[in-house]
Design a protein around this motif. Sequence first.
Motif, PDB file in Angstrom:
ATOM      1  N   PRO A  25      27.558   0.402 -34.928  1.00 38.03           N
ATOM      2  CA  PRO A  25      26.146   0.003 -34.992  1.00 38.03           C
ATOM      3  C   PRO A  25      25.342   0.864 -35.983  1.00 38.03           C
ATOM      4  N   ILE A  26      24.582   0.183 -36.854  1.00 41.28           N
ATOM      5  CA  ILE A  26      23.805   0.874 -37.898  1.00 41.28           C
ATOM      6  C   ILE A  26      22.324   0.866 -37.488  1.00 41.28           C
ATOM      7  N   HIS A  27      21.724   2.050 -37.568  1.00 41.30           N
ATOM      8  CA  HIS A  27      20.284   2.157 -37.352  1.00 41.30           C
ATOM      9  C   HIS A  27      19.696   2.639 -38.684  1.00 41.30           C
ATOM     10  N   LEU A  28      18.928   1.768 -39.332  1.00 40.16           N
ATOM     11  CA  LEU A  28      18.441   2.093 -40.671  1.00 40.16           C
ATOM     12  C   LEU A  28      17.050   1.494 -40.872  1.00 40.16           C
ATOM     13  N   LYS A  29      16.164   2.314 -41.391  1.00 41.81           N
ATOM     14  CA  LYS A  29      14.786   1.850 -41.595  1.00 41.81           C
ATOM     15  C   LYS A  29      14.394   2.170 -43.033  1.00 41.81           C
ATOM     16  N   MET A  30      13.613   1.269 -43.626  1.00 42.54           N
ATOM     17  CA  MET A  30      13.158   1.519 -44.992  1.00 42.54           C
ATOM     18  C   MET A  30      11.658   1.256 -45.080  1.00 42.54           C
ATOM     19  N   GLU A  31      10.945   2.201 -45.682  1.00 42.07           N
ATOM     20  CA  GLU A  31       9.498   2.032 -45.828  1.00 42.07           C
ATOM     21  C   GLU A  31       9.140   1.762 -47.285  1.00 42.07           C
ATOM     22  N   ARG A  32       7.955   1.194 -47.470  1.00 45.03           N
ATOM     23  CA  ARG A  32       7.471   0.853 -48.812  1.00 45.03           C
ATOM     24  C   ARG A  32       7.538   2.077 -49.741  1.00 45.03           C
ATOM     25  N   GLY A  33       8.028   1.855 -50.965  1.00 42.74           N
ATOM     26  CA  GLY A  33       8.084   2.935 -51.955  1.00 42.74           C
ATOM     27  C   GLY A  33       9.381   3.719 -51.942  1.00 42.74           C
ATOM     28  N   GLU A  34      10.236   3.489 -50.914  1.00 40.27           N
ATOM     29  CA  GLU A  34      11.519   4.222 -50.886  1.00 40.27           C
ATOM     30  C   GLU A  34      12.501   3.625 -51.889  1.00 40.27           C
ATOM     31  N   ARG A  35      13.428   4.495 -52.346  1.00 44.55           N
ATOM     32  CA  ARG A  35      14.480   4.056 -53.269  1.00 44.55           C
ATOM     33  C   ARG A  35      15.808   4.523 -52.694  1.00 44.55           C
ATOM     34  N   GLY A  44      20.925  -1.248 -34.312  1.00 40.59           N
ATOM     35  CA  GLY A  44      22.254  -1.529 -33.745  1.00 40.59           C
ATOM     36  C   GLY A  44      23.003  -2.607 -34.510  1.00 40.59           C
ATOM     37  N   LEU A  45      22.786  -2.651 -35.835  1.00 39.19           N
ATOM     38  CA  LEU A  45      23.355  -3.728 -36.664  1.00 39.19           C
ATOM     39  C   LEU A  45      24.853  -3.525 -36.878  1.00 39.19           C
ATOM     40  N   VAL A  46      25.647  -4.519 -36.500  1.00 39.81           N
ATOM     41  CA  VAL A  46      27.096  -4.486 -36.767  1.00 39.81           C
ATOM     42  C   VAL A  46      27.375  -5.594 -37.776  1.00 39.81           C
ATOM     43  N   ILE A  47      27.885  -5.204 -38.934  1.00 40.21           N
ATOM     44  CA  ILE A  47      28.117  -6.187 -40.000  1.00 40.21           C
ATOM     45  C   ILE A  47      29.593  -6.552 -40.057  1.00 40.21           C
ATOM     46  N   HIS A  86      26.342  -8.191 -34.433  1.00 42.74           N
ATOM     47  CA  HIS A  86      25.507  -7.710 -33.313  1.00 42.74           C
ATOM     48  C   HIS A  86      24.254  -7.074 -33.893  1.00 42.74           C
ATOM     49  N   GLY A  87      23.298  -6.819 -33.023  1.00 43.86           N
ATOM     50  CA  GLY A  87      22.089  -6.113 -33.439  1.00 43.86           C
ATOM     51  C   GLY A  87      21.136  -7.015 -34.197  1.00 43.86           C
TER      52      GLY A  87
END
Length: 517
Positions: A341-351, A329-332, A377-378
Amino acid sequence: MILNVEHLSHGFGDRAIFDDVSFRLLKGEHIGLIGANGEGKSTFFNIITGKLMPDEGTITWAKNVRVGYLDQHAVLEKGMTIRDVLKAAFSFLYEQEEKMNHLCAQMAEADENQLEALMEEFGTIQDLLDMHDFYNIDAKIDEVARALGLLEIGLERDVTELSGGQRTKILLAKLLLEKPDILLLDEPTNYLDTVHIEWLKRYLQEYENAFILISHDIPFLNSVINLIYHMENQALTRYVGDYDKFQEVYAAKKAQLEAAYERQQQEIKNLKDFVARNKARVSTRNMAMSRQKKLDKMDLIEISKEKPKPEFHFKDARAAGKEIFHAKGLVIGYDSPLSSPIHLKMERGERLVLTGANGIGKTTLLKSILGIIPSLHGSVTLGDYLHLGYFEQEMTGAKNNTCIEEIWKEFPSMTQYEVRSALAKCGLTTKHIESQVRVLSGGEQAKVRLCKLINKETNVLLLDEPTNHLDVEAKEELKRALKAYKGSIILICHEPDFYEDWATKIIDCSNWSTRIS
């Protein structure tokens, strides 16, 4: 002929940039000015526009030529709106209108003799305004502003509130509205996104007047130019055709020159051997002397020393945890939200590659993930064991430092030899290494920043437009190094050619932006 440059020589300190360079620009020529970082492309623009006096040589413009220059470093003043800047493109016509209003006031009080002269001058100005379509200025401004995505930002916005990319678009829009006789464009695509690069490409393809374009974006360059001027080793060489044609001819010329050099070196060796063996003997002394004369008169072929090629090798830190970050829920934004609101996930090894128009918050998102800018927010949760490396779009800090001081500041335990060889590996010569950062070109400054990044142990790289200003060779090497990097990468970039074959996910940030431009 629009411009004639004769016997131009110039240098900074003991570093020569041009040596006896001549150049002619004819009506309607579409020129690509190319060369490695630091060869003097922007310096050439500064000299021909009169911002810099050359050490030697003459620069002659045709009479009444209007030159439009898109400068990488132009300054916009606080309090000016986007509309004010764009209207300034027509300042000459507004001055004429003011003159006309002044004539009207004079006519009211003039006698019959004066009236005729005043009316004649009034008519001349009226014709000039009609010829330049003065009464349609607002429509023209709206048309170009729409094409470059400025309407969505709002023409009443203060220019100092905008991102680097948005400011570049405004300066470009103003330049195109001025319709000069010659356009000088220094890296115009650096801060433009794909849609607006396409529009500029079409505009330049149809452009009737002459232009000189500095660009390291080869697909863009190829699509708009018909002549190449190559800057290398203080000389300027003309090639007909596009960049691909230039490469072909340049490679052939280089191979010919190297073969001729090898043949001549062999001949010199043979002649010297003969002279050494035979000059002491009376019977063969004359033959030895004639060969010595041949040696003395010989025009030596010179081949230029190879410039240091950049080599980038990122240092790996220990592996990061499975999750790099998780935004919920990130609001920049700064004063007002730049995103839903941004929902974003990053895992190891992703580009991950972040794309989308300028000013919609890509850089702000990176800084919010890093915690440099607080979010509105978020939340952002960073994973475990992260060793982050951040490449900013522009150089920050004291530019009076030399390159050596700049790296030493970051890595105080390095010896001077280690600092020098680290900078040399990034493609900088001894003269660059000892120079202050502020006198370097944009591409050389980027190499200094990359030097800091590759010598730090990291497992996550956050790169904000790293290809801006880099020459073709450095860009290729950076691409190779990123492909070989074992860690995770978040990249902001507007050149699909650079990332398409190694990115694992491309995210269009306009999907969550509240500011589409």
